[in-house]
Design a protein around this motif. Structure first.
Motif, PDB file in Angstrom:
ATOM      1  N   SER A  16       0.830  -1.214   0.000  1.00 28.44           N
ATOM      2  CA  SER A  16       0.000   0.000   0.000  1.00 28.44           C
ATOM      3  C   SER A  16       0.858   1.255   0.000  1.00 28.44           C
ATOM      4  CB  SER A  16      -0.925   0.021   1.218  1.00 28.44           C
ATOM      5  OG  SER A  16      -1.851  -1.030   1.145  1.00 28.44           O
ATOM      6  N   LEU A  17       1.946   1.252   0.786  1.00 35.23           N
ATOM      7  CA  LEU A  17       2.812   2.432   0.824  1.00 35.23           C
ATOM      8  C   LEU A  17       3.554   2.605  -0.499  1.00 35.23           C
ATOM      9  CD1 LEU A  17       3.845   4.875   2.346  1.00 35.23           C
ATOM     10  CD2 LEU A  17       5.617   3.422   3.360  1.00 35.23           C
TER      11      LEU A  17
ATOM     12  N   TRP B   4       1.136   4.065  -2.905  1.00 39.48           N
ATOM     13  CA  TRP B   4       0.895   5.473  -2.573  1.00 39.48           C
ATOM     14  C   TRP B   4       2.058   6.335  -3.051  1.00 39.48           C
ATOM     15  CZ3 TRP B   4       3.203   9.150   0.600  1.00 39.48           C
ATOM     16  CH2 TRP B   4       2.428  10.293   0.892  1.00 39.48           C
ATOM     17  N   CYS B   5       3.276   5.855  -2.857  1.00 35.63           N
ATOM     18  CA  CYS B   5       4.458   6.606  -3.309  1.00 35.63           C
ATOM     19  C   CYS B   5       4.485   6.721  -4.829  1.00 35.63           C
ATOM     20  CB  CYS B   5       5.737   5.944  -2.796  1.00 35.63           C
ATOM     21  SG  CYS B   5       6.003   6.142  -1.026  1.00 35.63           S
TER      22      CYS B   5
ATOM     23  N   LYS C  44       1.841   6.671  -6.802  1.00 32.95           N
ATOM     24  CA  LYS C  44       0.747   7.584  -7.157  1.00 32.95           C
ATOM     25  C   LYS C  44       1.152   9.042  -6.915  1.00 32.95           C
ATOM     26  CE  LYS C  44      -2.955   8.653  -4.532  1.00 32.95           C
ATOM     27  NZ  LYS C  44      -4.065   8.409  -3.642  1.00 32.95           N
ATOM     28  N   ASN C  45       1.970   9.267  -5.887  1.00 36.57           N
ATOM     29  CA  ASN C  45       2.371  10.625  -5.497  1.00 36.57           C
ATOM     30  C   ASN C  45       3.825  10.921  -5.855  1.00 36.57           C
ATOM     31  OD1 ASN C  45      -0.073  11.709  -4.025  1.00 36.57           O
ATOM     32  ND2 ASN C  45       0.209   9.716  -3.047  1.00 36.57           N
TER      33      ASN C  45
ATOM     34  N   LEU D   1      -3.552   5.683   5.070  1.00 38.79           N
ATOM     35  CA  LEU D   1      -3.510   6.346   3.770  1.00 38.79           C
ATOM     36  C   LEU D   1      -4.350   7.611   3.716  1.00 38.79           C
ATOM     37  CD1 LEU D   1      -3.564   3.252   1.404  1.00 38.79           C
ATOM     38  CD2 LEU D   1      -1.655   4.810   1.822  1.00 38.79           C
TER      39      LEU D   1
ATOM     40  N   ASP E  76      -2.875  11.105   2.575  1.00 40.54           N
ATOM     41  CA  ASP E  76      -3.456  11.892   1.486  1.00 40.54           C
ATOM     42  C   ASP E  76      -3.746  13.324   1.919  1.00 40.54           C
ATOM     43  OD1 ASP E  76      -3.367   9.829  -0.379  1.00 40.54           O
ATOM     44  OD2 ASP E  76      -5.444   9.202  -0.029  1.00 40.54           O
TER      45      ASP E  76
END
Length: 145
Positions: free
Chosen positions: A22-23, A26-27, A29-30, A117, A121
């Motif tokens: 998940s991390l 997220w990284c 995506k960002n 998350l 966000d």
């Protein structure tokens, strides 16, 4: 004592085993937003993020081997501005005292810490994420917080 966080934040990225994917996602995506900051993380998490996202991430020891404590020491030294720590709330961690110590040190030094998350966000979408930010770093030695 007031402290200024530069526009380029020093961000620690940490995730328990069940949260690493998940991390990393997220990284990825960002990626654009994170690429303007200085990243570090514990053991395998740092390695996975660097390999899968292409972001440069300085690795410390793994959490159970002292990585959480290394990050905590950097917070106390004023060398980390925020933490994204995706902890696994459903699995007991053998190094739980280290995790609690890290959460406590972030609170003591008044730095943002995301444990899920949704909070991550909110932090990354805040206008303060990309700008200078002045915050109060408590002075417990002199009794001022």
């Amino acid at each position: 004592m007031e402290k200024v966080m530069d526009a380029a934040k020093r961000i620690a990225l940490i995730a328990h085993d069940q949260m690493k994917a998940s991390l990393v996602a997220w990284c990825k995506k960002n990626h654009e937003a994170l690429s303007h900051h200085i990243l570090c993380g514990t053991g395998t998490t740092a390695k996975l993020i660097a390999e899968e996202s292409g972001l440069p991430v300085r690795g410390y020891l793994s959490g159970p081997l002292g990585g959480d404590q290394q990050i905590g020491a950097k917070v106390a030294e004023g060398e980390i501005d925020m933490i994204i720590f995706l902890s696994d709330p459903l699995t007991a961690q053998p190094h739980d005292p280290d995790v609690k110590a890290l959460l406590r040190i972030a609170q003591v030094y008044n730095i943002p810490i995301a444990n899920n998350l949704a909070t991550a966000d909110f932090i990354i979408s805040s206008p303060m994420f990309s700008s200078c930010y002045t915050y109060t770093r408590p002075d417990y030695v002199r009794g001022r917080s």
